[in-house]
Write a protein that holds these residues in place. Sequence first.
Motif, short mmCIF file in Angstrom:
data_model
loop_
_atom_site.label_atom_id
_atom_site.label_comp_id
_atom_site.label_asym_id
_atom_site.label_seq_id
_atom_site.Cartn_x
_atom_site.Cartn_y
_atom_site.Cartn_z
N THR A 135 0.81 -1.22 0.00
CA THR A 135 0.00 0.00 0.00
C THR A 135 0.85 1.27 0.00
N PHE A 136 2.16 1.12 0.00
CA PHE A 136 3.06 2.27 0.19
C PHE A 136 2.75 3.42 -0.77
N HIS A 137 2.71 3.15 -2.05
CA HIS A 137 2.55 4.24 -3.03
C HIS A 137 1.15 4.83 -2.98
N SER A 138 0.15 4.01 -2.73
CA SER A 138 -1.23 4.54 -2.62
C SER A 138 -1.35 5.47 -1.43
N VAL A 139 -0.77 5.07 -0.30
CA VAL A 139 -0.83 5.92 0.89
C VAL A 139 0.01 7.17 0.70
N LYS A 140 1.16 7.03 0.06
CA LYS A 140 2.02 8.20 -0.20
C LYS A 140 1.24 9.26 -0.98
N ASP A 141 0.47 8.84 -1.97
CA ASP A 141 -0.31 9.79 -2.76
C ASP A 141 -1.32 10.55 -1.90
N SER A 200 -8.39 8.86 0.69
CA SER A 200 -8.27 7.63 1.48
C SER A 200 -7.95 6.43 0.60
N VAL A 201 -7.56 5.36 1.27
CA VAL A 201 -7.37 4.05 0.66
C VAL A 201 -8.13 3.06 1.54
N ARG A 202 -9.18 2.48 1.00
CA ARG A 202 -10.04 1.62 1.82
C ARG A 202 -9.40 0.25 2.02
N TYR A 203 -9.85 -0.43 3.07
CA TYR A 203 -9.33 -1.76 3.38
C TYR A 203 -9.53 -2.72 2.20
N THR A 263 -0.80 4.84 10.12
CA THR A 263 -0.42 5.62 8.94
C THR A 263 -0.80 4.91 7.65
N PHE A 264 -0.58 3.60 7.61
CA PHE A 264 -0.79 2.86 6.36
C PHE A 264 -2.17 2.23 6.25
N LEU A 265 -2.87 2.05 7.36
CA LEU A 265 -4.15 1.34 7.32
C LEU A 265 -5.31 2.16 7.88
N CYS A 266 -5.21 2.55 9.16
CA CYS A 266 -6.37 3.12 9.85
C CYS A 266 -6.74 4.52 9.37
N ILE A 267 -5.74 5.40 9.23
CA ILE A 267 -6.03 6.74 8.73
C ILE A 267 -6.54 6.68 7.29
N PRO A 268 -5.87 5.94 6.38
CA PRO A 268 -6.41 5.84 5.02
C PRO A 268 -7.82 5.25 4.96
N GLU A 269 -8.16 4.37 5.87
CA GLU A 269 -9.51 3.80 5.90
C GLU A 269 -10.54 4.82 6.39
N SER A 270 -10.18 5.62 7.39
CA SER A 270 -11.17 6.49 8.04
C SER A 270 -11.21 7.92 7.50
#
Length: 347
Positions: free
Chosen positions: A108-114, A123-126, A291-298
């Motif tokens: 998920t690195f590049h998706s979260v970086k964006d 966001s990036v959903r689960y 940083t990589f999961l919870c914030i992008p989900e919420s």
Amino acid sequence: MSNFAERASEITQRALIGIAMSLASEVGIFQVLANADSPLTSYQVAMVGGLKERYVRELLGCLSTAKLVQVSKAEDEELQYSLEEGAKEVLDGRLAAFLGFPSLLASTFHSVKDCFYKDGPMSVRYTDQVQDILDGISRSSAPGIAQIFLEQISNLKTKLEEGIDVIEFGSGKGRLCATLAQQFPNSRFVASEVVPDLVQANKDRWEHIPNLTFSLDDLCRVPEVPDKNYDWVFCCDVIHDLPDPVAALQGIKRMLRQPNGLLTFVDIATSGSPLVDRGNMNVSTFYALGTFLCIPESYQRSDSLALGPCSGRQMIASLAQRAGFQVEVIKIEDLTALFICQLPKQS
């Protein structure tokens, strides 16, 4: 070398080894070694696992120098590999699922970086991979969490035995709800999720349990007059992942059957302060997962609260109080707490 350089170097090394460890778990190398009666060469590991020997040999070099795998020489001087005593039991337990996190974060690195950039996505959903890892953790933790509920919540076991209406929000792949439903056949359980495919998958997986049904719900948009009321609502590691946790908690409050309806949830319970938790690598790990999961989900909208897993037990309790609950917080592990939320007493 400066302290920063030392720490950065150490953590970088551990991160690289962690990704290698995650790869070894996913391609089955750990399981091959765990199932073996004696040490295996890299060729034997590759043959049993259906893998290419040259890749296996390099990865075993990483794992053995990191002391995750035992290495020795056979009589013919060829290297052979094994796991230390007790490792198989560990790999059969909760840790096995956690080994997938390094590869998940890498994917998920590049998706979260964006998402970090102002003009980037919110966001990036689960993904299915997240749900698979969480289900792997639940496989070993669900019985223990169920027992915590029964031990810590007054009269809950008696009520479940007699028969009450129960719903779990954010049920994931439904394992905890299924565990309780099978244990208390007189009660009626609902496993709720916000992802349609997950709801259908749970129907297919657990349809053999007669007192368990399935529902598609957006917890942040509970109707002012809910279609149904429940005696007990519960969830695990869900509140900090919601874009609007106060609206969700208020919605749950409307769903509870008066006067004794009960909400309980398990969540991460740090101090909420990086200053207080400085040097605590367990908390640092949760910040990384946040940083990589919870914030992008919420962080689904610009006004999302996006708590993250390290917002702190006081913050989470205060949100439940704002929603109108009387809240009791019970520590159940070093960084985990049970929040028992009761309706206010009628005067």
